[in-house]
Design an enzyme around this catalytic site. Structure first.
Site, PDB file in Angstrom:
ATOM      1  N   GLY A 197      46.325  55.343  35.732  1.00  0.00           N
ATOM      2  CA  GLY A 197      47.737  55.691  35.900  1.00  0.00           C
ATOM      3  C   GLY A 197      48.015  57.072  36.466  1.00  0.00           C
ATOM      4  N   SER A 198      47.063  57.623  37.242  1.00  0.00           N
ATOM      5  CA  SER A 198      47.338  58.969  37.779  1.00  0.00           C
ATOM      6  C   SER A 198      48.384  58.925  38.895  1.00  0.00           C
ATOM      7  CB  SER A 198      46.051  59.638  38.262  1.00  0.00           C
ATOM      8  OG  SER A 198      45.555  59.026  39.426  1.00  0.00           O
ATOM      9  N   ASN A 199      48.398  57.876  39.710  1.00  0.00           N
ATOM     10  CA  ASN A 199      49.454  57.771  40.730  1.00  0.00           C
ATOM     11  C   ASN A 199      50.808  57.555  40.074  1.00  0.00           C
ATOM     12  OD1 ASN A 199      48.497  57.833  43.679  1.00  0.00           O
ATOM     13  ND2 ASN A 199      46.923  56.611  42.656  1.00  0.00           N
ATOM     14  N   ARG A 216      48.729  32.042  37.816  1.00  0.00           N
ATOM     15  CA  ARG A 216      49.141  33.315  38.431  1.00  0.00           C
ATOM     16  C   ARG A 216      50.672  33.371  38.526  1.00  0.00           C
ATOM     17  NH1 ARG A 216      46.236  36.414  41.620  1.00  0.00           N
ATOM     18  NH2 ARG A 216      44.847  34.752  42.298  1.00  0.00           N
ATOM     19  N   MET A 272      45.430  45.658  39.431  1.00  0.00           N
ATOM     20  CA  MET A 272      44.242  44.971  39.929  1.00  0.00           C
ATOM     21  C   MET A 272      44.441  43.488  40.242  1.00  0.00           C
ATOM     22  SD  MET A 272      42.240  47.397  40.299  1.00  0.00           S
ATOM     23  CE  MET A 272      40.670  46.595  40.670  1.00  0.00           C
ATOM     24  N   ASN A 284      52.337  49.605  47.618  1.00  0.00           N
ATOM     25  CA  ASN A 284      51.001  49.746  47.022  1.00  0.00           C
ATOM     26  C   ASN A 284      50.324  50.966  47.632  1.00  0.00           C
ATOM     27  OD1 ASN A 284      48.614  48.984  45.569  1.00  0.00           O
ATOM     28  ND2 ASN A 284      47.771  48.168  47.483  1.00  0.00           N
ATOM     29  N   HIS A 288      46.421  52.409  48.585  1.00  0.00           N
ATOM     30  CA  HIS A 288      45.026  51.967  48.720  1.00  0.00           C
ATOM     31  C   HIS A 288      44.180  53.152  49.201  1.00  0.00           C
ATOM     32  CE1 HIS A 288      41.736  49.200  49.300  1.00  0.00           C
ATOM     33  NE2 HIS A 288      41.502  49.801  50.455  1.00  0.00           N
ATOM     34  N   ASP A 299      46.186  44.222  50.594  1.00  0.00           N
ATOM     35  CA  ASP A 299      46.022  45.470  51.359  1.00  0.00           C
ATOM     36  C   ASP A 299      46.388  45.278  52.838  1.00  0.00           C
ATOM     37  OD1 ASP A 299      45.089  46.635  48.997  1.00  0.00           O
ATOM     38  OD2 ASP A 299      43.006  46.143  49.439  1.00  0.00           O
ATOM     39  N   GLU A 308      46.411  60.901  47.573  1.00  0.00           N
ATOM     40  CA  GLU A 308      47.238  59.776  47.080  1.00  0.00           C
ATOM     41  C   GLU A 308      48.435  60.311  46.312  1.00  0.00           C
ATOM     42  OE1 GLU A 308      45.162  56.618  45.006  1.00  0.00           O
ATOM     43  OE2 GLU A 308      43.314  57.063  46.053  1.00  0.00           O
TER      44      GLU A 308
END
Ligand code: GRF
Length: 216
Positions: free
Chosen positions: A16-18, A80, A105, A122, A124, A160, A189
């Protein structure tokens, strides 16, 4: 879009750093007219959950019950979809306008992508379209590129792949390990993800096909 509050939902699976970099930019007032309405994790033990709560943000674990282990591909996609619908219900309850994947993920179902069309981002850790998928930093080292970096993009139905919003370049050094390179990319990032969110909230992003034009 500019004057009213934008509700953000962040999907996470790990550190969770972003997520935290974005929360801090909102707290500092760099990103205005936005609040993180909810953080949702696909993993019970994701450190991101506690980090979010420490900022006073509601954080939920929604159990995917390892649906990806279902051997029948059709049934797996049904599971899903069911999982994504549980997430969407929580996002809708909180009137979420913008969904951010931050180390999330799981692949989203086409239903989810359509529900929030052009409103999912997102990050990447490579210069897409190079090195999509897992372990992008290791892929870059093994390929031998001299520069790699990170990409913030809108999410479409392929992993991606969606229209690119911002990228930052990071050099690869001869003696780099995957950890050192990942750390150097991560610092970038934390700059470009909040920046992309700010541009979106200020109404400065225009998607034209695969290209995202930035008014600034
Ligand atoms: C980052 O490297 C991001 O680019 C990738 O997953 C990692 C998540 O890290 N998608 P964090 O959970 O934001 O610390």
């Amino acid at each position: 879009m500019c004057s009213r509050m934008v509700n953000i939902g962040i999907l996470v699976s790990g550190r969770g750093s972003n997520m935290e970099a974005i929360i801090k930019k909102i707290e500092e007032g760099y990103i205005r007219n936005a609040r993180v309405a909810v953080v949702i994790s696909s993993r019970r033990d994701a450190p991101a959950l506690e980090k979010a709560r420490a900022h006073g943000i509601e954080a939920l674990f929604i159990d995917p019950k390892e649906f990806w282990k279902e051997p029948n591909p059709e049934r797996r996609e049904e599971l899903r979809l069911e999982y994504d619908k549980r997430i969407i219900a929580e996002l809708e309850k909180r009137n979420v306008d913008l969904v951010l994947l931050a180390g999330y993920m799981l692949k989203l179902s086409p239903y989810f992508v359509r529900r929030y069309k052009d409103r999912i981002m997102n990050i990447h850790p490579s210069l897409l379209p190079a090195f999509p998928g897992l372990n992008a930093q290791k892929q870059a080292l093994e390929y031998g590129v001299k520069y790699t970096g990170c990409t913030v993009h809108f999410v479409d139905e392929n992993v991606d792949h969606g229209p690119i919003i911002l990228q930052a370049v990071v050099p690869v050094y001869d003696d780099d390990t995957a950890e050192e390179l990942s750390q150097r990319i991560l610092e970038k990032e934390h700059e470009i993800y909040p920046e992309a969110v700010r541009l979106y909230i200020e109404g400065k992003l225009r998607i034209e096909g695969r290209r995202v034009k930035i008014k600034d």
